[in-house]
Design an enzyme around this catalytic site. Structure first.
Site: not given
Ligand code: 13P
Ligand code: ZN
Length: 272
Positions: A116, A140
């Protein structure tokens, strides 16, 4: 100073550990990025190495040229960050055009920054400009109740915000501008990054339907607190609906009185 002794590292790790225990980060779910101030980078420069390889960010962020970020790794688990930060997170440098990044510390067993990154850096660039550089954290997570509500509430800013504001008197004080809703989209690319960054122009909280939540903050406490507050509102909402729905609530007049007494700039466009 060893980067692992830096204050910002402690704050970053504390958030990942607390957030995992909250249940917001199954497997590799969620990601965290921190825009490191120049003086904090100067303190840890002996821990950093040269960039081996420049790779595309997947977004264009010219206003972040030359900035350093502490970021979680793609596919890495939040619960493992505190056990072994150097394998699970990285410091990246943005190139002088804002198109590519290079790793200067961490991910010692290989790997890439979070998938992300386009959304994180797009939001950082915007918030850096809008807050005169104060905003440093984009976060996030996948909080359960919030995600559940995206299957039930109408997916628009106004109705989603109003429902969550009603769930606790202090919620409109904590996110008076409301929150934005991105409809279901494929994660990890520029399209969802652009949709999120557009909403971050108005808000500090953005819902990704059937996926999770993005928040921002000047520091780790602010970002964590915002995530916690919105997820708690969502949990109350799920409980209220499970008990047969609202029999009474906070009214429009109540919200206006609250805004006056607390001197908050409540986004009244979302009220009726
Ligand atoms: P990543 O492991 O690449 O950070 O992805 C996790 C995620 O929540 C994607 O929206
Ligand atoms: Zn996610």
């Amino acid at each position: 100073m060893d980067i692992k002794d830096a204050k910002f590292m402690e704050g970053f790790i504390r958030l990942t550990a607390d957030a995992f225990r909250k249940g917001w980060h199954e497997r590799n779910g969620g990601n965290l990025t921190y825009r490191i101030p120049a003086e904090e980078i100067a303190e840890v420069k002996n821990s950093l190495h040269q960039v081996d390889e420049w790779l595309p960010i997947g977004n264009s962020v010219p206003e972040l040229a030359g900035e350093y970020f502490l970021v979680t790794g793609s596919g890495k688990y939040m619960r493992n960050v505190e056990l072994c930060p150097e394998k699970n997170i990285a410091v990246i440098l943005v190139d002088d055009k804002g198109e590519n990044y290079g790793i200067v510390w961490g991910l010692t067993d290989g790997g890439r920054p979070t998938s992300e990154l386009p959304t994180h850096l797009g939001n950082h660039e915007l918030k850096k400009r809008l807050t005169a550089g104060r905003n440093r954290v984009i976060y996030h997570a996948h909080p359960t109740n919030l995600i559940a509500l995206t299957f039930v509430l109408p997916l628009n800013d106004k109705e989603f915000t109003r429902e969550l504001w009603e769930m606790a008197t202090e919620d409109p004080v904590i996110f008076p501008e409301g929150l934005g809703v991105v409809p279901w989209m494929v994660p990890g690319g520029k399209a969802i990054a652009d949709a999120s960054t557009k909403l971050m122009e108005k808000y500090r909280v953005v819902v990704w339907a059937h996926h999770g939540l993005f928040v921002c903050g000047d520091d780790f406490d602010e970002a964590f607190g915002l995530m916690d507050t919105v997820e708690k509102a969502a949990e109350i909402c799920v409980k209220v609906r499970s008990m047969g729905g609202k029999k009474q609530t906070i009214t429009r007049e109540n919200f206006l009185d609250l805004a006056k007494e607390f001197h908050i700039d409540l986004n009244e466009a979302l009220l009726d």
